[in-house]
Enzyme design. Structure first.
Site, PDB file in Angstrom:
ATOM      1  N   TYR A 245       4.774  36.658  -0.701  1.00 20.10           N
ATOM      2  CA  TYR A 245       4.128  35.405  -1.123  1.00 20.10           C
ATOM      3  C   TYR A 245       5.066  34.203  -0.994  1.00 20.10           C
ATOM      4  CZ  TYR A 245      -0.090  37.724  -2.761  1.00 20.10           C
ATOM      5  OH  TYR A 245      -1.265  38.421  -2.811  1.00 20.10           O
TER       6      TYR A 245
ATOM      7  N   GLU B 139       9.703  67.126 -15.355  1.00 16.68           N
ATOM      8  CA  GLU B 139       8.581  66.697 -14.517  1.00 16.68           C
ATOM      9  C   GLU B 139       7.495  65.967 -15.291  1.00 16.68           C
ATOM     10  OE1 GLU B 139       6.825  69.585 -11.855  1.00 16.68           O
ATOM     11  OE2 GLU B 139       4.923  68.504 -11.752  1.00 16.68           O
TER      12      GLU B 139
ATOM     13  N   ASP C 123       7.635  72.193 -12.557  1.00 15.45           N
ATOM     14  CA  ASP C 123       6.679  73.275 -12.326  1.00 15.45           C
ATOM     15  C   ASP C 123       7.186  74.219 -11.234  1.00 15.45           C
ATOM     16  OD1 ASP C 123       4.941  72.154 -14.133  1.00 15.45           O
ATOM     17  OD2 ASP C 123       3.543  71.368 -12.630  1.00 15.45           O
TER      18      ASP C 123
END
Lengths: 379, 379
Positions: free
Chosen positions: A106, A205, A257
């Site tokens: 911008y 996690e 995991d």
């Protein structure tokens, strides 16, 4: 300090260095013009062809290929944009300010013919300059282009030393005194320093597991610092863990995991970074990280078989790709064996699966047993 | 306190109430069995047919439709699961513990024939119990089922009062003394209280804008509290803003992109909640919120025309749907006019577009001008 970064340098030294790098490039361009030559800027090639995995360093790195951005009729606009973005960086360093990539886009709206039409254009030029700066040991944050995403949450035996940007006064944030809340890592962490008596950093996690370990003050008993990654860690989270680990010489253990996404996306991104953005790995990756769990062996050792889920087709493809193509995995026999074991078992396990044995089994049994046997961690 | 929630009650009063609600349902079931009748549990219907927009209250609410979960051969499993999940809640209240929805699913793995096969099953039962509890003025967090996602970041003139869960000692977190970092809202905020001399809460869509206002300590000059929503605010962020606003009687101003997603997803979710989860709106929505900007009129008033983007097909569809079907929008002539103006202009503007006038135009010009003219806010 083995792996890049800038440990022993103060903020203002780095700011001076940033300005020097920018000005030396600009001076060369100016000298070329003054002597009637076409000016050019040498930039590292960012394509995958120019990325190599450095086993000794432990991360993906840009190779030596360079491209020249020479001022011609066709490149006049992108050449000028490159210089203007660099000038914007210099101003931000001088004013102790910063911008996101979107803000840089911008800002250009007032650059007349130099304005960017799409943010993808400005992003590509910022990435070029980032790659160039990385050759001088400077990260994008040092150029004052900050990421949009904040870092994860932090709690534990850690005092973060920051400063009041208005007065320069030192501010100390005691991450052991934030109750059920936590310290939210800012977008740039280059200026932070630390005090801690922790023995390690535990990178987690999921947010729910972070909250559990925080509410039960696991970090107090285990003498550690806990960091929430909330999936694949953001730039700020990765840089924070890296600086903390480097400066305080702390090992980093990952609690993720047990599935191919956890191994090859979350953990691998934290540890070795990615090939797609090799210019940033030297600052963001955490080569000292190790994988505490959940490992495929944990599924057996902790009786989680009936709390698993079958591997999906995507899981299997991701695992097979890693075995075939991922230079990090292929360099580690223990990872090859672990992924083969997971494929053979045909299941995955989430870290919450430990709740099968009770909500706080993870605190009372799993983590203490794992921490007592660091040899069982994966590399 | 007009809009639900539980302002003047202490944590332990609420815990007692939670246990009472659970036990009274269980006693009724037991009484039915003892008298030889088929026991049943009356649950609110959660489908969209049973949702109404309460203009006076300012949010979507569950209607009066009820379903009976009666113990039969076909429902034996889900009936038992409902009771076991309620028993799990009671235990968690008693132990001052909590679980995520995912953990509740895994806990069930030791329930024999009652175990959930998929998390969607346990989620549905938790949603039922949440709806039931909401009829008694209790949120899901009070049942100790916490969301996975943490809340956004907070900085400014606010002291959060928490307690050390191990010792019960009071912990005060000064959100004006966290440097470039911030306070990360925990997953449950029911136990928090506040001290502040702020005049308002500013809820900010993007992380980059939050970091800008924090680094430049906008909250110090403007005497406010800034909260990062990072897109559609999570449960914890919504509940935090709601409690803070209720308890401290603070207005809430939203600073969001000027596009249909910002209006009808981010802002509307914060203010009135959603029809899909009407059982939670009375706790999570923030009826006192108003829309500071960026408004369609701001695009003109602040000369942002050349920093806009054309509306996409999705934007246009979302805007038209809102005008046709959204009871909140349809009840507000100012919103109808604003959305029509946006459609007519055919463009959208991000909050970063203000950077066109300089990185800190937002701090030096935009926000002061807007704050001096609250009449220009949208409802």
């Amino acid at each position: 300090m083995k792996n890049g970064g800038h440990d022993d340098t103060t903020r203002s030294d780095l700011d001076k260095k940033t300005i020097n790098v920018i000005e030396s490039i600009a001076k060369q361009v100016r000298a070329d013009i003054d002597s009637g030559e076409l000016p050019n800027i040498e930039l590292p090639v960012r394509s995958l062809d120019n990325v190599k995995y450095e086993e000794a360093k432990g991360y993906f790195e840009l190779g030596s290929a360079r491209k020249l951005r020479t001022l011609t009729v066709n490149t006049a606009r992108s050449f000028a944009q490159t210089l203007r973005v660099m000038a914007t960086s210099r101003t931000m360093v001088q004013n102790d300010d910063f911008a996101t990539k979107r803000e840089v886009y911008y800002i250009s709206k007032n650059w007349g013919d130099c304005r960017f039409d799409e943010q993808t254009e400005s992003d590509a030029i910022i990435d070029d300059i980032e790659a160039l700066a990385s050759m001088h040991g400077l990260s994008r944050e040092q150029l004052r282009v900050y990421p949009e995403s904040h870092g994860g949450s932090v709690a534990g035996r850690l005092i973060v030393v920051d400063r009041n940007p208005a007065t320069g006064d030192v501010i100390e944030i005691d991450c052991s005194n934030l109750g059920s809340g936590a310290y939210s890592i800012p977008r740039s962490v280059e200026h932070l320093s630390f005090r801690t008596d922790a023995r390690f950093v535990l990178a987690i996690e999921t947010g729910g597991m972070f909250q559990r370990l925080n509410n039960h003050r696991f970090w107090e008993i285990a003498r550690c610092i806990i960091v929430e990654m909330a999936g694949v860690p953001t730039r700020a989270t990765r840089r924070f863990i890296r600086l903390l680990s480097d400066k305080q010489k702390l090992p980093v253990y990952c609690f993720v995991d047990c599935d191919p996404y956890g191994f090859t996306n979350i953990y691998r991104t934290l540890k070795v970074g990615s090939g797609n953005a090799a210019q940033i790995n030297r600052f963001l990756c955490v080569p000292q990280a190790r994988f505490l769990g959940v490992t495929p062996r944990d599924i057996v050792d902790f009786g989680l078989q009936d709390a698993t889920h079958p591997l999906t087709a995507t899981d299997i493809k991701r695992a097979q790709d890693a075995l075939r193509n991922d230079p990090f995995i292929r360099a580690q026999p223990e990872w090859i064996a672990a992924i083969k074991q997971l494929l053979q078992m045909g299941v995955r396990a989430e870290q919450q699966a430990l709740a099968k044995w009770g909500l706080n089994y993870v605190i009372d049994d799993y983590l203490p047993r794992k921490l007592a046997d660091e040899g069982s961690f994966l590399p």
